[in-house]
Motif scaffolding. Sequence first.
Motif, PDB file in Angstrom:
ATOM      1  N   ILE A   9       1.812  -5.971   0.021  1.00  0.00           N
ATOM      2  CA  ILE A   9       0.571  -5.489   0.631  1.00  0.00           C
ATOM      3  C   ILE A   9       0.906  -4.590   1.823  1.00  0.00           C
ATOM      4  O   ILE A   9       0.372  -3.482   1.953  1.00  0.00           O
ATOM      5  CB  ILE A   9      -0.330  -6.670   1.054  1.00  0.00           C
ATOM      6  CG1 ILE A   9      -0.869  -7.390  -0.188  1.00  0.00           C
ATOM      7  CG2 ILE A   9      -1.469  -6.193   1.956  1.00  0.00           C
ATOM      8  CD1 ILE A   9      -1.584  -8.699   0.105  1.00  0.00           C
ATOM      9  N   ARG A  10       1.809  -5.040   2.695  1.00  0.00           N
ATOM     10  CA  ARG A  10       2.198  -4.230   3.858  1.00  0.00           C
ATOM     11  C   ARG A  10       2.819  -2.908   3.433  1.00  0.00           C
ATOM     12  O   ARG A  10       2.551  -1.860   4.036  1.00  0.00           O
ATOM     13  CB  ARG A  10       3.161  -4.998   4.763  1.00  0.00           C
ATOM     14  CG  ARG A  10       2.513  -6.132   5.523  1.00  0.00           C
ATOM     15  CD  ARG A  10       3.425  -6.671   6.615  1.00  0.00           C
ATOM     16  NE  ARG A  10       4.760  -6.995   6.157  1.00  0.00           N
ATOM     17  CZ  ARG A  10       5.115  -8.172   5.630  1.00  0.00           C
ATOM     18  NH1 ARG A  10       4.208  -9.140   5.480  1.00  0.00           N
ATOM     19  NH2 ARG A  10       6.356  -8.384   5.268  1.00  0.00           N
ATOM     20  N   LYS A  11       3.631  -2.939   2.389  1.00  0.00           N
ATOM     21  CA  LYS A  11       4.267  -1.708   1.901  1.00  0.00           C
ATOM     22  C   LYS A  11       3.212  -0.690   1.474  1.00  0.00           C
ATOM     23  O   LYS A  11       3.306   0.494   1.813  1.00  0.00           O
ATOM     24  CB  LYS A  11       5.196  -2.034   0.725  1.00  0.00           C
ATOM     25  CG  LYS A  11       5.888  -0.830   0.158  1.00  0.00           C
ATOM     26  CD  LYS A  11       6.783  -1.208  -1.011  1.00  0.00           C
ATOM     27  CE  LYS A  11       7.398   0.042  -1.630  1.00  0.00           C
ATOM     28  NZ  LYS A  11       8.143  -0.254  -2.836  1.00  0.00           N
ATOM     29  N   GLU A  12       2.200  -1.126   0.748  1.00  0.00           N
ATOM     30  CA  GLU A  12       1.161  -0.217   0.280  1.00  0.00           C
ATOM     31  C   GLU A  12       0.283   0.269   1.435  1.00  0.00           C
ATOM     32  O   GLU A  12      -0.055   1.458   1.505  1.00  0.00           O
ATOM     33  CB  GLU A  12       0.295  -0.882  -0.791  1.00  0.00           C
ATOM     34  CG  GLU A  12      -0.795   0.001  -1.345  1.00  0.00           C
ATOM     35  CD  GLU A  12      -0.312   1.232  -2.090  1.00  0.00           C
ATOM     36  OE1 GLU A  12      -1.113   2.167  -2.248  1.00  0.00           O
ATOM     37  OE2 GLU A  12       0.869   1.283  -2.525  1.00  0.00           O
ATOM     38  N   ASP A  31       4.620  -2.717  11.745  1.00  0.00           N
ATOM     39  CA  ASP A  31       4.513  -4.097  11.291  1.00  0.00           C
ATOM     40  C   ASP A  31       4.381  -5.001  12.516  1.00  0.00           C
ATOM     41  O   ASP A  31       5.311  -5.115  13.305  1.00  0.00           O
ATOM     42  CB  ASP A  31       5.741  -4.466  10.468  1.00  0.00           C
ATOM     43  CG  ASP A  31       5.604  -5.810   9.787  1.00  0.00           C
ATOM     44  OD1 ASP A  31       4.543  -6.449   9.905  1.00  0.00           O
ATOM     45  OD2 ASP A  31       6.567  -6.221   9.125  1.00  0.00           O
ATOM     46  N   VAL A  32       3.240  -5.597  12.709  1.00  0.00           N
ATOM     47  CA  VAL A  32       2.891  -6.542  13.768  1.00  0.00           C
ATOM     48  C   VAL A  32       2.733  -5.872  15.133  1.00  0.00           C
ATOM     49  O   VAL A  32       1.665  -5.897  15.700  1.00  0.00           O
ATOM     50  CB  VAL A  32       3.865  -7.731  13.866  1.00  0.00           C
ATOM     51  CG1 VAL A  32       3.445  -8.693  14.953  1.00  0.00           C
ATOM     52  CG2 VAL A  32       3.986  -8.456  12.542  1.00  0.00           C
ATOM     53  N   SER A  66      -5.648 -11.450   2.754  1.00  0.00           N
ATOM     54  CA  SER A  66      -6.286 -10.570   3.729  1.00  0.00           C
ATOM     55  C   SER A  66      -5.222 -10.010   4.652  1.00  0.00           C
ATOM     56  O   SER A  66      -4.143 -10.596   4.820  1.00  0.00           O
ATOM     57  CB  SER A  66      -7.367 -11.294   4.534  1.00  0.00           C
ATOM     58  OG  SER A  66      -6.792 -12.160   5.475  1.00  0.00           O
ATOM     59  N   ILE A  67      -5.537  -8.865   5.222  1.00  0.00           N
ATOM     60  CA  ILE A  67      -4.668  -8.264   6.241  1.00  0.00           C
ATOM     61  C   ILE A  67      -5.567  -7.704   7.337  1.00  0.00           C
ATOM     62  O   ILE A  67      -6.636  -7.158   7.064  1.00  0.00           O
ATOM     63  CB  ILE A  67      -3.738  -7.178   5.656  1.00  0.00           C
ATOM     64  CG1 ILE A  67      -2.744  -6.709   6.718  1.00  0.00           C
ATOM     65  CG2 ILE A  67      -4.540  -6.032   5.056  1.00  0.00           C
ATOM     66  CD1 ILE A  67      -1.584  -5.898   6.161  1.00  0.00           C
TER      67      ILE A  67
END
Length: 144
Positions: A9-12, A31-32, A66-67
């Motif tokens: 998910i983070r990659k996309e 990231d974060v 979720s993100i």
Amino acid sequence: MNKNPDKWIRKEVSARINNVDVAGHIIPCVDVNFTGETQPMYYVAMSTQTKVEANLNKCKKQWDCSILLDVITRYPGIGNTGSRVLLNDIEEKVISSMVDFTIDGGFEVYRDIELESSSGLDGQTDTETYFRQLIRYRIRLVES
């Protein structure tokens, strides 16, 4: 075997919104939190992620994820410094970039990604004023 969808998910998300041009500003996605000695004045942080097993169908393993994307703009000084206009423009770019969401890693998006909420969180420190927009997306996945 259960696959972990978080990194995919983070990659996309990063591929869609990292270093986008918004009103002449290149907006990084991190990231974060941003690391390094110099923190940019504007960026998007991929913050909190959640996931739970879901029962979307009976055939394959499913996830309800979720993100939280934390859009941050900072301005030197305190009081009425800066403006939320750039923040709103970055939010608009993020939302328009998150359509037709697909990911790798052996997952398929079940239905479309959903914008669950977007809320402001503004404030100031002793040296700066900041404007933040917290954008939460819900992503339902099926392991392929």
